[in-house]
Design a protein around this motif. Structure first.
Motif, mmCIF file in Angstrom:
data_model
loop_
_atom_site.group_PDB
_atom_site.id
_atom_site.type_symbol
_atom_site.label_atom_id
_atom_site.label_comp_id
_atom_site.label_asym_id
_atom_site.label_seq_id
_atom_site.Cartn_x
_atom_site.Cartn_y
_atom_site.Cartn_z
ATOM 1 N N ARG A 129 0.801 -0.586 -0.236
ATOM 2 C CA ARG A 129 0.147 0.125 0.054
ATOM 3 C C ARG A 129 0.753 0.966 -0.101
ATOM 4 N N ILE A 130 2.163 1.233 0.927
ATOM 5 C CA ILE A 130 2.861 2.059 0.981
ATOM 6 C C ILE A 130 3.042 2.732 -0.640
ATOM 7 N N ARG A 131 3.724 1.453 -1.348
ATOM 8 C CA ARG A 131 4.189 1.729 -2.879
ATOM 9 C C ARG A 131 3.395 1.838 -3.750
ATOM 10 N N ASP B 237 -3.743 -2.794 -5.756
ATOM 11 C CA ASP B 237 -4.670 -3.931 -5.683
ATOM 12 C C ASP B 237 -3.591 -5.095 -5.042
ATOM 13 N N GLU B 238 -2.436 -5.525 -5.383
ATOM 14 C CA GLU B 238 -1.629 -6.166 -4.109
ATOM 15 C C GLU B 238 -2.254 -5.989 -3.200
ATOM 16 N N GLY C 77 -9.441 -0.336 3.897
ATOM 17 C CA GLY C 77 -9.998 0.942 3.879
ATOM 18 C C GLY C 77 -9.548 1.906 3.183
ATOM 19 N N ILE C 78 -8.211 2.047 3.048
ATOM 20 C CA ILE C 78 -7.446 3.002 2.732
ATOM 21 C C ILE C 78 -6.919 2.761 1.325
ATOM 22 N N SER C 79 -6.794 1.551 1.014
ATOM 23 C CA SER C 79 -6.714 1.108 -0.161
ATOM 24 C C SER C 79 -7.317 1.167 -1.088
ATOM 25 N N ALA D 210 -16.211 -0.057 -0.808
ATOM 26 C CA ALA D 210 -16.179 -0.417 0.353
ATOM 27 C C ALA D 210 -14.635 -0.399 0.764
ATOM 28 N N ALA D 211 -14.140 0.604 0.571
ATOM 29 C CA ALA D 211 -13.164 1.608 1.893
ATOM 30 C C ALA D 211 -14.204 2.036 2.685
ATOM 31 N N GLU D 212 -15.787 2.590 2.317
ATOM 32 C CA GLU D 212 -16.470 2.976 3.379
ATOM 33 C C GLU D 212 -16.783 1.803 4.661
#
Length: 621
Positions: A419-421, A425-426, A453-455, A464-466
């Motif tokens: 996620r940081i990178r 999707d991964e 959620g962040i991703s 999906a995030a919420e």
């Protein structure tokens, strides 16, 4: 605004990359240990001299005539010391000392820093010189004694440590060190007798039986060794440390009681903090061949290493003893260079000093067949994240998942790195696998749903995030990170202004001096058209985070609508030259504002009574 840096820091505090053996069987009462630590710190000047993390300048006194070479070497050493490059610092200090051999303060600094880096033979040499020049620091004797032990001068060890004075030494340190020196001399009875004082303090009884068991085991006194070991096994008042478990199961295997070893190792596999190490130990115990299993403590220096580890682990339990623990654990590794648990403890100390690269160098010394290997690699990955070497962290974590494809924590850590990178999707794939790996979803797993959620939010998949943010909110019982992120996200979309504002206020009340959350509150007032309030909190956010580009941009917007247009232009220009670590600021839009000198704020619809009531709840300083 979103705060990814706080998220990373929070994960470390939460224990995502935990030390493998953070506590030892010596679970002494805090007051008792604290009294010991204070006794050491007051009586000895070594920890004050070491100043491992101090950034204060100090005067360097050169004897009578100025010695430019000595002073230059000292300054170079001091710079290296403040940068935590202890090996280089020690070399420069020794160079300075060669030019100014009568400098007692520098002598003390040299042997302490050498000892902290495991250069014990060199440290012992300077400790002896310092002692002859009148140094009354007890650590001179300890360093010299460990070096004497390593060289087989067992009788000299007891003579050296006999000079130690004070209750901490007589009731704790001397008995442990002296017992193994007597073992080296072949004097079993004296070795055991000197340990007895530990049995008088209830908090040290497990430690007493552990070392008494090992000494009997060393002398092949099987029945007595078993008696002491089983005091730890069967007495519910004594905690079983990981090292005790290793040694006792090894004893059972060697003496034809493998089934007992298997049952004992299996009993502890549900301990969450040590799960991976315990599981590997249990596997190794099941696969062990009694004919090929060798004694762990097969020479006195291994025993001395255990004693020093016990001392270091006890001191490490309180933050006041970290400098002392650092030196004792370095001494332990010198006595037994293959002691993996000691390396884990030293690495943990280095991490507490923010010396992550040095900690990783220690993790690299741990072999793949070690029970500590996997935990060390997970810790290494965590340090790579902190060092922002995300590519290396990703490679390492992916290699570890091949061996442990259903490990929840590993899948979560890998998802975080991806996620940081910005490999969202991964990241989502691994987060979902982490959820599937959970036998039961519990409150502490809110972090996983928050990250997921962040991703999703980054991929503009808001539904999906919420869903995941609200799951995280319920599990975390309204943690400020989730409240801030979800509230801010709702405001960005212009949705549920009343609820979003309430979430941000609740987050702010939990952490009123966090610049990112304060920015969210100021920006929330801005979106509601309450510009005076917006300016009040955005100015505070700018004071808390003066180098944050997004906060400067938000403050500029609030100034513009608050009628302070020159200040708005200044803040927008300021935002352009600052680094944006949020990933949210569009600098092209900032340039447009500067060029057009115009700005539009679509004020959100809200319920005045709800906002007024919630505003009244804001924490006042």
């Amino acid at each position: 605004m979103y705060d990814f840096k706080t998220y990373i820091k929070y994960l470390k505090v939460l224990g995502r990359f935990l030390p493998a053996d953070g506590k030892h069987s010596v679970m002494a009462k805090f007051g008792y240990i604290f009294a010991f630590i204070i006794g050491i710190v007051i009586f000895n000047s070594c920890t004050q001299q070491a100043e491992f993390t101090s950034h204060q300048s100090e005067n360097f006194v050169v004897n009578k005539s100025p010695l430019k070479k000595s002073y230059g070497a000292y300054l170079a050493g001091r710079v290296a010391h403040l940068r935590k490059n202890f090996n280089v610092a020690a070399d420069y200090y020794m160079e300075a000392l060669n030019e100014d051999p009568e400098n007692k303060e520098l002598l003390g600094r040299v042997y302490v820093i050498l000892a902290s880096k495991g250069r014990i033979s060199e440290a012992a040499k300077y400790a002896a010189i310092s002692l002859k020049k009148g140094d009354k620091n007890n650590f001179t004797y300890i360093i010299m004694a460990v070096d004497e032990m390593k060289k087989g001068s067992y009788e000299q060890v007891n003579e050296t440590i006999s000079h130690l004075d004070g209750p901490v030494y007589k009731e704790f340190i001397i008995p442990l060190m002296s017992a193994w020196a007597y073992a080296g001399l072949g004097q079993q009875e004296k070795a055991l007798k000197t340990l007895v004082i530990l049995d008088k303090e209830p908090s040290f009884r497990a430690l007493y039986h552990f070392h008494a068991g090992m000494i009997n085991d060393y002398f092949d006194n099987v029945d007595e060794a078993r008696r002491h070991y089983e005091k730890i096994v069967y007495d519910e008042n004594m905690e079983m440390s990981f090292r005790s478990l290793q040694v006792i199961t090894n004893f059972y295997i060697r003496h034809g009681e493998k089934e007992k070893a298997v049952r004992l190792s299996a009993h502890y596999t549900d301990e969450k903090l040590l799960a991976d190490m315990l599981n590997k130990l249990a596997r190794n115990v099941r696969r062990a061949d009694p004919e090929k299993t060798v004694k762990i403590v097969d020479n006195p220096n291994i025993g001395m290493s255990e004693a020093l580890f016990s001392i270091a682990a006890t001191l490490r339990q309180g933050t006041a003893g970290i400098d002392l623990a650092h030196i004792f654990i370095s001494l332990s590794i010198y006595a037994n260079p293959k002691y993996d648990l000691a390396k884990l403890l030293l690495a943990d100390i280095l991490e507490s000093r923010e010396m992550y690269a040095e900690a990783n160098a220690l993790y690299d010394e741990i072999d793949e067949d070690s029970e500590a290997y996997y935990s060390a690699q997970v810790k290494k990955a965590g340090n790579l994240v902190i060092l922002q070497d995300y590519a290396a962290a990703e490679l390492l974590l992916k290699s570890l998942t091949l061996e442990n494809p259903h490990n929840y924590q590993l899948l979560l850590d890998l998802g975080d790195v991806l996620r940081i990178r910005n490999k969202q999707d991964e990241a989502i794939t691994y987060y979902k696998e982490a959820i599937e790996a959970l036998p039961k979803i519990e409150s502490q797993h809110w972090v996983l749903f928050y990250a997921l959620g962040i991703s999703y939010e980054s991929q503009n998949e808001w539904k999906a995030a919420e869903k995941n943010f609200r799951k995280a909110l319920a599990l975390s019982q309204n943690h400020y990170l989730v409240l801030n992120f979800l509230g801010y996200s709702l405001l960005k979309q212009g949705r549920n202004a009343d609820e979003a504002f309430g979430m941000i206020v609740d987050a702010y009340n939990q952490l009123p001096n966090d610049g990112h959350i304060t920015d969210s509150l100021g920006w929330a007032f801005y979106r509601l058209g309450q510009y005076d309030k917006a300016i009040e909190y955005l100015e505070k956010a700018a004071e808390l985070e003066p180098s944050n580009a997004l906060i400067s941009d938000h403050l500029g917007d609030a100034y513009w609508f608050g009628g302070r247009k020159n200040e708005a232009v200044f803040q927008w220009n300021h935002a352009l030259i600052l680094e944006d670590d949020s990933g949210e600021l569009d600098k092209s839009k900032v340039r447009e504002k500067l060029a057009s000198r115009s700005l539009n704020n679509k004020v959100l619809k809200y319920t005045p009574e709800v906002i007024t009531e919630k505003t009244a709840q804001i924490t006042k300083e």
